[in-house]
Scaffold this motif. Structure first.
Motif, PDB file in Angstrom:
ATOM      1  N   LYS A  89      14.831   1.866   3.591  1.00 57.81           N
ATOM      2  CA  LYS A  89      13.995   3.051   3.862  1.00 57.81           C
ATOM      3  C   LYS A  89      12.928   3.198   2.779  1.00 57.81           C
ATOM      4  O   LYS A  89      11.758   3.441   3.069  1.00 57.81           O
ATOM      5  CB  LYS A  89      14.872   4.309   3.921  1.00 57.81           C
ATOM      6  N   VAL A  90      13.357   3.057   1.526  1.00 60.63           N
ATOM      7  CA  VAL A  90      12.386   3.169   0.427  1.00 60.63           C
ATOM      8  C   VAL A  90      11.349   2.047   0.546  1.00 60.63           C
ATOM      9  O   VAL A  90      10.150   2.262   0.360  1.00 60.63           O
ATOM     10  CB  VAL A  90      13.097   3.121  -0.950  1.00 60.63           C
ATOM     11  N   GLY A  91      11.813   0.844   0.893  1.00 61.24           N
ATOM     12  CA  GLY A  91      10.900  -0.292   1.051  1.00 61.24           C
ATOM     13  C   GLY A  91       9.866  -0.034   2.135  1.00 61.24           C
ATOM     14  O   GLY A  91       8.678  -0.302   1.954  1.00 61.24           O
ATOM     15  N   THR A  92      10.316   0.503   3.253  1.00 68.04           N
ATOM     16  CA  THR A  92       9.395   0.763   4.360  1.00 68.04           C
ATOM     17  C   THR A  92       8.377   1.833   3.958  1.00 68.04           C
ATOM     18  O   THR A  92       7.174   1.720   4.249  1.00 68.04           O
ATOM     19  CB  THR A  92      10.181   1.185   5.617  1.00 68.04           C
ATOM     20  N   PHE A  93       8.845   2.833   3.231  1.00 72.98           N
ATOM     21  CA  PHE A  93       7.942   3.862   2.715  1.00 72.98           C
ATOM     22  C   PHE A  93       6.887   3.213   1.802  1.00 72.98           C
ATOM     23  O   PHE A  93       5.695   3.523   1.867  1.00 72.98           O
ATOM     24  CB  PHE A  93       8.756   4.921   1.956  1.00 72.98           C
ATOM     25  N   CYS A  94       7.362   2.284   0.958  1.00 70.10           N
ATOM     26  CA  CYS A  94       6.458   1.560   0.055  1.00 70.10           C
ATOM     27  C   CYS A  94       5.388   0.811   0.839  1.00 70.10           C
ATOM     28  O   CYS A  94       4.221   0.781   0.457  1.00 70.10           O
ATOM     29  CB  CYS A  94       7.261   0.504  -0.693  1.00 70.10           C
ATOM     30  N   GLY A  95       5.811   0.171   1.934  1.00 73.12           N
ATOM     31  CA  GLY A  95       4.871  -0.576   2.766  1.00 73.12           C
ATOM     32  C   GLY A  95       3.786   0.336   3.306  1.00 73.12           C
ATOM     33  O   GLY A  95       2.595  -0.010   3.306  1.00 73.12           O
ATOM     34  N   VAL A  96       4.193   1.512   3.760  1.00 74.59           N
ATOM     35  CA  VAL A  96       3.244   2.487   4.288  1.00 74.59           C
ATOM     36  C   VAL A  96       2.260   2.882   3.182  1.00 74.59           C
ATOM     37  O   VAL A  96       1.039   2.917   3.379  1.00 74.59           O
ATOM     38  CB  VAL A  96       4.004   3.732   4.824  1.00 74.59           C
ATOM     39  N   LEU A  97       2.798   3.142   2.008  1.00 72.83           N
ATOM     40  CA  LEU A  97       1.973   3.587   0.886  1.00 72.83           C
ATOM     41  C   LEU A  97       0.990   2.491   0.457  1.00 72.83           C
ATOM     42  O   LEU A  97      -0.202   2.742   0.261  1.00 72.83           O
ATOM     43  CB  LEU A  97       2.907   3.945  -0.274  1.00 72.83           C
ATOM     44  N   ILE A  98       1.502   1.258   0.329  1.00 68.59           N
ATOM     45  CA  ILE A  98       0.622   0.167  -0.124  1.00 68.59           C
ATOM     46  C   ILE A  98      -0.491  -0.062   0.900  1.00 68.59           C
ATOM     47  O   ILE A  98      -1.664  -0.113   0.560  1.00 68.59           O
ATOM     48  CB  ILE A  98       1.407  -1.149  -0.359  1.00 68.59           C
ATOM     49  N   LEU A  99      -0.110  -0.139   2.177  1.00 66.22           N
ATOM     50  CA  LEU A  99      -1.138  -0.408   3.190  1.00 66.22           C
ATOM     51  C   LEU A  99      -2.169   0.723   3.235  1.00 66.22           C
ATOM     52  O   LEU A  99      -3.349   0.487   3.471  1.00 66.22           O
ATOM     53  CB  LEU A  99      -0.493  -0.629   4.566  1.00 66.22           C
ATOM     54  N   SER A 100      -1.713   1.952   2.973  1.00 70.79           N
ATOM     55  CA  SER A 100      -2.643   3.092   3.059  1.00 70.79           C
ATOM     56  C   SER A 100      -3.817   2.938   2.085  1.00 70.79           C
ATOM     57  O   SER A 100      -4.938   3.301   2.404  1.00 70.79           O
ATOM     58  CB  SER A 100      -1.903   4.409   2.823  1.00 70.79           C
TER      59      SER A 100
END
Ligand code: PFF
Length: 468
Positions: A89-100
């Motif tokens: 879950k934290v990883g997926t959140f990170c992905g969202v943040l990085i791509l943003s």
């Protein structure tokens, strides 16, 4: 499972994973790390760390993905440990943040490509530096342009991901990666013929052992980790589409090598260009976005109109290619989650997730001068804008994610299961030297280094305490 899609070939998987790894980080960040960290000696050290720390984490992520055929949020539960899904879950959140925020920088590259094609070399000077500390830049030109270019880039990313694994991600990587490599070699060849090229190369490569210290080593480790797309489950996701026939260990070694090699070669292009622009004087250089977006357009401008347009647009096309294979992998992580767990059709999931990520990126978009609040309100030791906050937060979380992924594998999922997964597609793995190395690495070396690095980076990014 059939619905999830698979990579159709080993080469396709390697191209896609290497494409994720090779990105904006390689082209502008690595060369400067090398220069700051002591030249050629640093390259060797970086290579050693990439294999000592990053390669075992990469193998681990791919093994978890292939074993479970799941996205990072569901993978740990599928191995029998649902509480550990929190890592995913934290990883997926990170992905969202990085791509943003990554999408915005990629949008700049696209915008610059168009500006170069139109011969507008002055764009670099319009991309001014705000006087608020490191990492603060604004594209003073026109916020509307930044919005348009970043939407176009997100659209391109979504288009590729919407086509699925073999028909989208793999197909795009198989075209973009070889093109990128050819373009890079052409650019290096050209850059080396420019006046002052040798000054640039000397600056880049002459070893200065005195500059290697704890902080440059820490910087190398962080950079290697981000550059190889580790810690957030990108490779769990890509691994989940990989056939059991493939050898995970040799594929990971190739991906690691490709990433380091391309980063190194990018330096052979970047430094001669900068030396040319500064008439051989490389004493006061800006690094980071400033290098790419301020310094280089001037260099292209002084090549003369015809050749400047050609070389400049070629250069930013190369950057856009590198960014696209990375943004595609970043988008695939949350998309895989929505497709697998919420049972939404891929195309619909893609547009939904991309839309949300674009919205998450708006503060970063406005945080480069357009909005006073998003530019100055987020006071961190080294910056105050939203984009830097997002970058530093995700950077820190990736290290934590990496720490938990290897610790989970060695002590919860257990090494025998990890080894059994790796033995598939690798005859004789159990008795090989690399197997011994990987087991020691994931049990001791990686948890220790990643745990330590997480604490160091957390304290330095958010509390201004520099332990090293
Ligand atoms: N590795 C990419 C780069 O160096 O630019 C960035 C990245 C992509 C990080 C995908 C993390 C990730 F999951």
């Amino acid at each position: 499972m059939a619905l999830r899609g698979t990579f159709s070939s080993r080469a396709g998987f390697i191209a896609a994973a290497a494409g994720s790894a090779v990105g904006l980080g390689n082209i502008w960040k690595f060369p400067f790390e090398v220069e700051r960290g002591g030249g050629a000696a640093f390259v060797v050290m970086y290579l050693v760390f990439a294999f000592l720390l990053c390669f075992p984490v990469m193998v681990t992520e791919i093994a978890i993905g292939r074993k479970t055929n799941k996205n990072p949020v569901a993978a740990f539960g599928s191995l029998g440990f649902p509480k550990w899904n929190l890592i995913g879950k934290v990883g997926t959140f990170c992905g969202v943040l990085i791509l943003s925020y990554y999408n915005i920088v990629a949008g700049w590259a696209l915008g610059y490509l168009i500006e170069m094609l139109m011969g507008n070399f002055d764009i670099g000077n319009q991309f001014s530096q705000a006087q608020v500390g490191a990492g603060e830049y604004y594209y003073a030109g026109d916020i509307l342009k930044v919005v348009v270019y970043s939407i176009i880039f997100m659209w391109m990313t979504s288009y590729v991901v919407g086509k699925g694994i073999s028909g989208g991600i793999e197909k795009a990587a198989k075209v973009l990666m070889p093109s990128l490599i050819i373009m890079l070699f052409c650019m290096v060849g050209y850059a080396l013929t420019l006046p002052y090229a040798m000054d640039g190369l000397k600056y880049y490569l002459i070893p200065e052992f005195g500059e290697i210290n704890a902080s440059s080593i820490g910087g190398a480790l962080r950079q290697a980790f981000f550059s190889l797309s580790l810690g957030m489950g990108t490779l769990i996701t890509y691994g989940s589409y990989l056939s059991k026939k493939e050898n995970i260990v040799s594929a990971s070694a190739l991906i690691t090598l490709a990433d380091v090699a391309i980063a190194f070669i990018a330096g052979l292009m970047v430094f001669p260009l900068i030396a040319f622009n500064n008439s051989g004087d490389l004493t006061n250089l800006v690094s980071g976005p400033g290098l790419l977006f301020v310094n280089l357009p001037n260099a292209f401008g002084s090549m003369g109109p015809g050749i400047g347009v050609a070389v400049g647009s070629f250069f930013f096309l190369l950057i856009a290619f590198a960014a696209l294979t990375s943004t595609v992998s970043l988008l695939e992580v949350p998309v895989a989650y929505v497709v697998d767990e919420l049972k939404v059709k891929r195309k619909k999931a893609v547009w939904l997730v991309a839309g949300v990520i674009y919205l998450v990126g708006i503060p970063s978009l406005l945080g480069n001068g357009a909005s006073e609040f998003f530019t100055y309100a987020f006071k961190l030791p080294a910056s105050s804008d939203f984009l830097s906050l997002a970058a530093q937060l995700s950077d820190t979380l990736l290290l934590l994610g990496g720490f938990f992924i290897v610790t989970f594998t060695a002590y919860v999922w257990k090494r025998e299961n990890f080894n059994a997964e790796l033995a598939q597609g690798f005859d004789g793995f159990e008795n090989s030297l690399v197997s011994k190395f990987l087991n020691i690495a994931i049990s001791y070396i990686c948890p220790f280094l990643l745990g330590l690095l997480f604490i160091v980076v957390l304290l330095s990014n958010f509390f201004g305490i520099n332990l090293i």
